[in-house]
Design an enzyme around this catalytic site. Structure first.
Site, PDB file in Angstrom:
ATOM      1  N   ARG A  73       0.832  -1.209   0.000  1.00 19.95           N
ATOM      2  CA  ARG A  73       0.000   0.000   0.000  1.00 19.95           C
ATOM      3  C   ARG A  73       0.863   1.254   0.000  1.00 19.95           C
ATOM      4  O   ARG A  73       0.544   2.233  -0.679  1.00 19.95           O
ATOM      5  CB  ARG A  73      -0.952  -0.010   1.191  1.00 19.95           C
ATOM      6  N   HIS A  94      -6.488   6.737  12.996  1.00 23.37           N
ATOM      7  CA  HIS A  94      -6.154   5.352  12.642  1.00 23.37           C
ATOM      8  C   HIS A  94      -4.655   5.161  12.397  1.00 23.37           C
ATOM      9  O   HIS A  94      -4.237   4.199  11.748  1.00 23.37           O
ATOM     10  CB  HIS A  94      -6.971   4.909  11.424  1.00 23.37           C
ATOM     11  N   CYS A  99       7.759  -1.829  23.454  1.00 24.75           N
ATOM     12  CA  CYS A  99       7.951  -0.573  24.207  1.00 24.75           C
ATOM     13  C   CYS A  99       7.237   0.615  23.562  1.00 24.75           C
ATOM     14  O   CYS A  99       7.360   1.743  24.052  1.00 24.75           O
ATOM     15  CB  CYS A  99       9.448  -0.272  24.327  1.00 24.75           C
ATOM     16  N   GLN A 146      -9.302   9.944   9.420  1.00 16.57           N
ATOM     17  CA  GLN A 146      -9.294   8.484   9.539  1.00 16.57           C
ATOM     18  C   GLN A 146      -8.231   7.894   8.605  1.00 16.57           C
ATOM     19  O   GLN A 146      -7.962   6.705   8.643  1.00 16.57           O
ATOM     20  CB  GLN A 146     -10.674   7.931   9.172  1.00 16.57           C
ATOM     21  N   CYS A 170       6.992  -0.127  18.050  1.00 18.08           N
ATOM     22  CA  CYS A 170       7.506  -1.358  18.671  1.00 18.08           C
ATOM     23  C   CYS A 170       6.359  -2.090  19.363  1.00 18.08           C
ATOM     24  O   CYS A 170       5.564  -1.473  20.080  1.00 18.08           O
ATOM     25  CB  CYS A 170       8.594  -1.029  19.689  1.00 18.08           C
ATOM     26  N   ASP A 198      -2.738   7.899   5.084  1.00 15.31           N
ATOM     27  CA  ASP A 198      -1.910   8.145   3.894  1.00 15.31           C
ATOM     28  C   ASP A 198      -0.957   9.338   4.024  1.00 15.31           C
ATOM     29  O   ASP A 198      -0.091   9.522   3.163  1.00 15.31           O
ATOM     30  CB  ASP A 198      -2.797   8.304   2.656  1.00 15.31           C
TER      31      ASP A 198
HETATM   32  N1  APR Z   1     -14.917  13.492  -2.420  1.00 16.18           N
HETATM   33  C1  APR Z   1     -15.646  13.283  -1.286  1.00 16.18           C
HETATM   34  N2  APR Z   1     -16.093  12.047  -0.894  1.00 16.18           N
HETATM   35  C2  APR Z   1     -15.809  11.006  -1.704  1.00 16.18           C
HETATM   36  C3  APR Z   1     -15.071  11.151  -2.893  1.00 16.18           C
HETATM   37  C4  APR Z   1     -14.623  12.462  -3.242  1.00 16.18           C
HETATM   38  N3  APR Z   1     -13.917  12.702  -4.350  1.00 16.18           N
HETATM   39  N4  APR Z   1     -14.958   9.923  -3.478  1.00 16.18           N
HETATM   40  C5  APR Z   1     -15.605   9.035  -2.654  1.00 16.18           C
HETATM   41  N5  APR Z   1     -16.126   9.682  -1.606  1.00 16.18           N
HETATM   42  C6  APR Z   1     -16.879   9.125  -0.474  1.00 16.18           C
HETATM   43  C7  APR Z   1     -17.642   7.857  -0.779  1.00 16.18           C
HETATM   44  O1  APR Z   1     -18.924   8.143  -1.309  1.00 16.18           O
HETATM   45  C8  APR Z   1     -17.733   7.199   0.601  1.00 16.18           C
HETATM   46  O2  APR Z   1     -18.891   7.656   1.290  1.00 16.18           O
HETATM   47  O3  APR Z   1     -15.944   8.776   0.521  1.00 16.18           O
HETATM   48  C9  APR Z   1     -16.484   7.731   1.325  1.00 16.18           C
HETATM   49  C10 APR Z   1     -15.392   6.700   1.558  1.00 16.18           C
HETATM   50  O4  APR Z   1     -15.899   5.770   2.471  1.00 16.18           O
HETATM   51  P1  APR Z   1     -15.009   4.540   2.973  1.00 16.18           P
HETATM   52  O5  APR Z   1     -14.361   3.918   1.824  1.00 16.18           O
HETATM   53  O6  APR Z   1     -15.900   3.720   3.831  1.00 16.18           O
HETATM   54  O7  APR Z   1     -13.865   5.237   3.833  1.00 16.18           O
HETATM   55  P2  APR Z   1     -13.903   5.783   5.338  1.00 16.18           P
HETATM   56  O8  APR Z   1     -15.236   6.321   5.695  1.00 16.18           O
HETATM   57  O9  APR Z   1     -12.741   6.666   5.508  1.00 16.18           O
HETATM   58  O10 APR Z   1     -13.640   4.413   6.171  1.00 16.18           O
HETATM   59  C11 APR Z   1     -13.442   4.522   7.542  1.00 16.18           C
HETATM   60  O11 APR Z   1     -12.845   2.216   7.711  1.00 16.18           O
HETATM   61  O12 APR Z   1     -11.848   0.609   6.555  1.00 16.18           O
HETATM   62  C12 APR Z   1     -11.707   1.387   7.650  1.00 16.18           C
HETATM   63  O13 APR Z   1      -9.780   2.158   8.719  1.00 16.18           O
HETATM   64  C13 APR Z   1     -10.487   2.257   7.532  1.00 16.18           C
HETATM   65  O14 APR Z   1     -10.265   4.609   7.990  1.00 16.18           O
HETATM   66  C14 APR Z   1     -11.073   3.646   7.355  1.00 16.18           C
HETATM   67  C15 APR Z   1     -12.416   3.530   8.019  1.00 16.18           C
END
Ligand code: APR
Length: 247
Positions: free
Chosen positions: A77, A126, A137, A108, A134, A111
């Site tokens: 990743r 996250h 520790c 959340q 570690c 990256d």
């Molecule tokens: N601008 C704004 N929103 C967007 C865009 C964009 N260009 N493209 C996609 N989205 C929206 C999607 O419609 C969706 O609702 O972003 C959202 C992404 O949702 P997820 O993929 O579920 O991501 P997230 O909400 O950050 O997930 C939360 O879940 O998998 C775990 O730890 C991981 O931090 C993550 C957490």
């Protein structure tokens, strides 16, 4: 990911944005989608890797069973992220930090694109893919200073294995991160929720805390989420198109 109809900013929101004292921004994977980072649930997913669903490879159980495999997955990743750049949504948020007396950025995302765009204080709920920790520790180290591509790196402080400093499924959030975010949410007057499906807790409770404290909650997302009916305003579209509209 089709952008919604051309979104405009209401007078009410312009006023709220202009007058905000304490502003909290919560972001999810969607804020990085226009940089090329796959989201988890918005169909651009990184669903399966080497036959393992990401919920499995990114889990505490996998860490117990096979730490080298977990490193391999995060190295893969990180390799995807290496070439990616912040987009106008990250840049808009970074630009706001000198405009507001009190701006809190909670993400959340692991990256690091907010920091790459110039955001200084980012509450990473996250963790970060650019750090290792570690297992014994808790010593943290930047992976940019380590050799991580041949098995698990060892801690310089206590010679125990290091692990990615990322919250895995089945794990608690970093100590204090959520508490700091929740405290800021409880005292903010404007709360933006950008690019999250709002289904993962406790992160998804932050706009609820802000709303209960009287904040004006604004969602930015091309799709509706469980938060949409709850928000004071929903801006439908891509964050990279919408956030710069606020100047
Ligand atoms: N601008 C704004 N929103 C967007 C865009 C964009 N260009 N493209 C996609 N989205 C929206 C999607 O419609 C969706 O609702 O972003 C959202 C992404 O949702 P997820 O993929 O579920 O991501 P997230 O909400 O950050 O997930 C939360 O879940 O998998 C775990 O730890 C991981 O931090 C993550 C957490």
């Amino acid at each position: 990911m089709q952008a919604g109809p051309k979104q405009s900013i209401s007078e009410k929101l312009r006023r709220r944005f202009g007058d905000a004292n304490k502003f909290l921004v919560l972001t999810g994977a969607g804020v990085s989608a226009e940089s090329g980072v796959p989201t988890f649930r918005g169909g651009g997913g990184t669903g399966v890797w080497k036959g393992l669903p990401f919920e499995v490879i990114s889990s505490a159980g996998m860490l117990e069973r096979d730490l080298p495999a977990v490193w391999e997955w995060f190295n893969y990743r990180r390799g995807l992220l290496e070439a990616l750049k912040p987009n106008p949504a990250h840049e808009a948020i970074a630009g706001w930090q000198d405009r507001f007396r009190d701006l809190t950025l909670v993400t959340q995302n692991i990256d690091g694109l907010h920091q790459a765009a110039g955001s200084r204080e980012v509450i990473e709920l996250h963790g970060s893919i650019w750090r290792a920790r570690c297992v014994q520790c808790d010593e943290r180290q930047s992976v940019r200073e380590m050799k991580v591509d041949d098995g698990e790196p060892m801690c310089l402080a206590c010679a125990n294995p290091m692990r990615p400093d990322v919250v895995l499924f089945g794990e608690m959030l970093p100590v204090g991160a959520f508490e700091r975010a929740a405290a800021k949410a409880a005292s903010c007057d404007l709360c933006f929720v950008v690019g999250t499906s709002a289904v993962v807790y406790p992160a998804a409770s932050i706009p609820e805390i802000a709303r209960a404290a009287g904040a004006y909650v604004v969602e930015v997302n091309p799709e509706r989420t469980p938060l949409s009916d709850f928000s004071d305003e929903v801006l439908t579209g891509n964050a990279g198109n919408i956030l710069p509209l606020l100047g």
